[in-house]
Design a protein around this motif. Structure first.
Motif, mmCIF file in Angstrom:
data_model
loop_
_atom_site.group_PDB
_atom_site.id
_atom_site.type_symbol
_atom_site.label_atom_id
_atom_site.label_comp_id
_atom_site.label_asym_id
_atom_site.label_seq_id
_atom_site.Cartn_x
_atom_site.Cartn_y
_atom_site.Cartn_z
ATOM 1 N N ILE A 41 0.850 -1.226 -0.034
ATOM 2 C CA ILE A 41 -0.188 0.186 -0.021
ATOM 3 C C ILE A 41 0.759 1.224 -0.059
ATOM 4 N N TRP A 42 2.025 1.255 0.907
ATOM 5 C CA TRP A 42 2.862 2.496 0.912
ATOM 6 C C TRP A 42 3.320 2.789 -0.532
ATOM 7 N N LEU A 43 4.205 1.782 -0.786
ATOM 8 C CA LEU A 43 4.748 1.571 -2.297
ATOM 9 C C LEU A 43 3.865 2.175 -3.503
ATOM 10 N N LYS A 44 2.469 1.940 -3.363
ATOM 11 C CA LYS A 44 1.469 2.217 -4.223
ATOM 12 C C LYS A 44 1.381 3.825 -4.088
ATOM 13 N N ALA A 45 1.023 4.069 -2.914
ATOM 14 C CA ALA A 45 0.689 5.664 -2.384
ATOM 15 C C ALA A 45 2.033 6.513 -2.609
ATOM 16 N N ALA A 46 3.248 5.972 -2.557
ATOM 17 C CA ALA A 46 4.268 6.641 -2.784
ATOM 18 C C ALA A 46 4.784 6.711 -4.309
ATOM 19 N N GLY A 47 3.944 6.171 -5.141
ATOM 20 C CA GLY A 47 4.356 6.071 -6.804
ATOM 21 C C GLY A 47 5.486 5.023 -6.853
ATOM 22 N N LEU A 48 5.748 3.992 -6.152
ATOM 23 C CA LEU A 48 6.955 3.521 -6.474
ATOM 24 C C LEU A 48 6.695 1.900 -6.544
ATOM 25 N N ASP A 49 5.290 1.763 -6.900
ATOM 26 C CA ASP A 49 4.988 0.093 -7.273
ATOM 27 C C ASP A 49 5.006 -0.009 -8.907
ATOM 28 N N THR A 50 4.875 -1.418 -8.984
ATOM 29 C CA THR A 50 5.216 -1.664 -10.447
ATOM 30 C C THR A 50 3.817 -2.303 -10.996
ATOM 31 N N GLY A 51 2.826 -1.865 -10.362
ATOM 32 C CA GLY A 51 1.462 -2.400 -10.694
ATOM 33 C C GLY A 51 1.065 -3.685 -10.202
ATOM 34 N N LEU A 101 13.813 1.323 -10.192
ATOM 35 C CA LEU A 101 12.851 1.137 -11.198
ATOM 36 C C LEU A 101 13.158 2.208 -12.107
ATOM 37 N N ARG A 102 12.548 1.534 -13.418
ATOM 38 C CA ARG A 102 12.633 2.148 -14.643
ATOM 39 C C ARG A 102 11.131 2.751 -15.259
ATOM 40 N N PRO A 117 10.765 -5.962 -8.417
ATOM 41 C CA PRO A 117 10.332 -4.474 -7.990
ATOM 42 C C PRO A 117 10.371 -4.069 -6.318
ATOM 43 N N ILE A 118 10.210 -4.861 -5.504
ATOM 44 C CA ILE A 118 10.458 -4.287 -4.033
ATOM 45 C C ILE A 118 12.001 -3.697 -4.063
ATOM 46 N N GLU A 119 12.921 -4.525 -4.517
ATOM 47 C CA GLU A 119 14.294 -4.206 -4.370
ATOM 48 C C GLU A 119 14.534 -2.992 -5.033
ATOM 49 N N ALA A 120 13.667 -2.849 -6.235
ATOM 50 C CA ALA A 120 14.090 -1.669 -7.098
ATOM 51 C C ALA A 120 13.673 -0.236 -6.390
ATOM 52 N N ALA A 121 12.493 -0.555 -5.908
ATOM 53 C CA ALA A 121 11.751 0.589 -5.092
ATOM 54 C C ALA A 121 12.685 0.999 -3.798
#
Length: 186
Positions: A41-51, A101-102, A117-121
């Motif tokens: 949830i935090w990664l998505k809210a922060a704009g750091l998720d990959t969908g 993240l790219r 994705p988590i390591e990239a974030a």
């Protein structure tokens, strides 16, 4: 801006918003990343998720907390004018070395992608922490005296005290001062 489960994004930089996923460090220290889904949830809210390619695991959460606390301790050292702990620097550097993240254009939107994705974030957050902790913003890292939130003071004079003057701790402090002033017997 507040996102559930009660994530605030007012620290002025992603790395310090990340640090602030522990609320009220000065008193109760409530970790808002209690389970892997909270991290998602935090990664998505922060704009750091990959969908949502892969949900966070318990190990991802442990790695996340390790990085967050290393950034926090370095931020506290910066506030106090102390040197960084070499173990914390090693942790931040280790995460920053991972592929970040790219961005990719899909239609009219930008989508982030990564094989891990988590390591990239976390790499993206570590790189942001390095920029804040070693750049000119280092002298502007502050701790809110009310809630202990860490933030970058982006005010022109560099004298901001509170996490938020308009609606947060600064406003509550002003209200308390006003009430105390007007409730005193004459």
């Amino acid at each position: 801006m507040l996102i559930e489960p009660n994530f605030a994004f007012i620290a002025g930089t992603p790395a310090l918003c990340f640090v602030d996923t522990v609320a009220d460090r000065g008193r109760l220290a409530t970790d808002r990343l209690r389970k892997p889904t909270d991290l998602d949830i935090w990664l998505k809210a922060a704009g750091l998720d990959t969908g949502g390619a892969r949900p966070a695991s318990p190990d991802d959460l442990l790695q996340t907390r390790e990085l967050r606390e290393a950034i926090y301790r370095c931020g506290m050292a910066a506030v106090g004018g102390a040197p960084f702990d070499p173990a914390d620097i090693a942790c931040i550097n280790r995460h920053a070395q991972q592929p970040p993240l790219r961005p990719r254009i899909e239609g009219a939107t930008v989508v982030l992608q990564a094989k891990r994705p988590i390591e990239a974030a976390l790499s993206t957050l570590a790189a942001d922490a390095i920029a804040i902790l070693t750049g000119s913003s280092r002298q502007r890292i502050r701790i809110c005296p009310e809630c202990a939130m860490m933030f970058v003071d982006t005010s022109r004079p560099g004298k901001r005290r509170w996490c938020s003057s308009a609606t947060g701790c600064g406003n509550r402090a002003k209200v308390r001062r006003h009430r105390a002033k007007h409730l005193q017997p004459e």
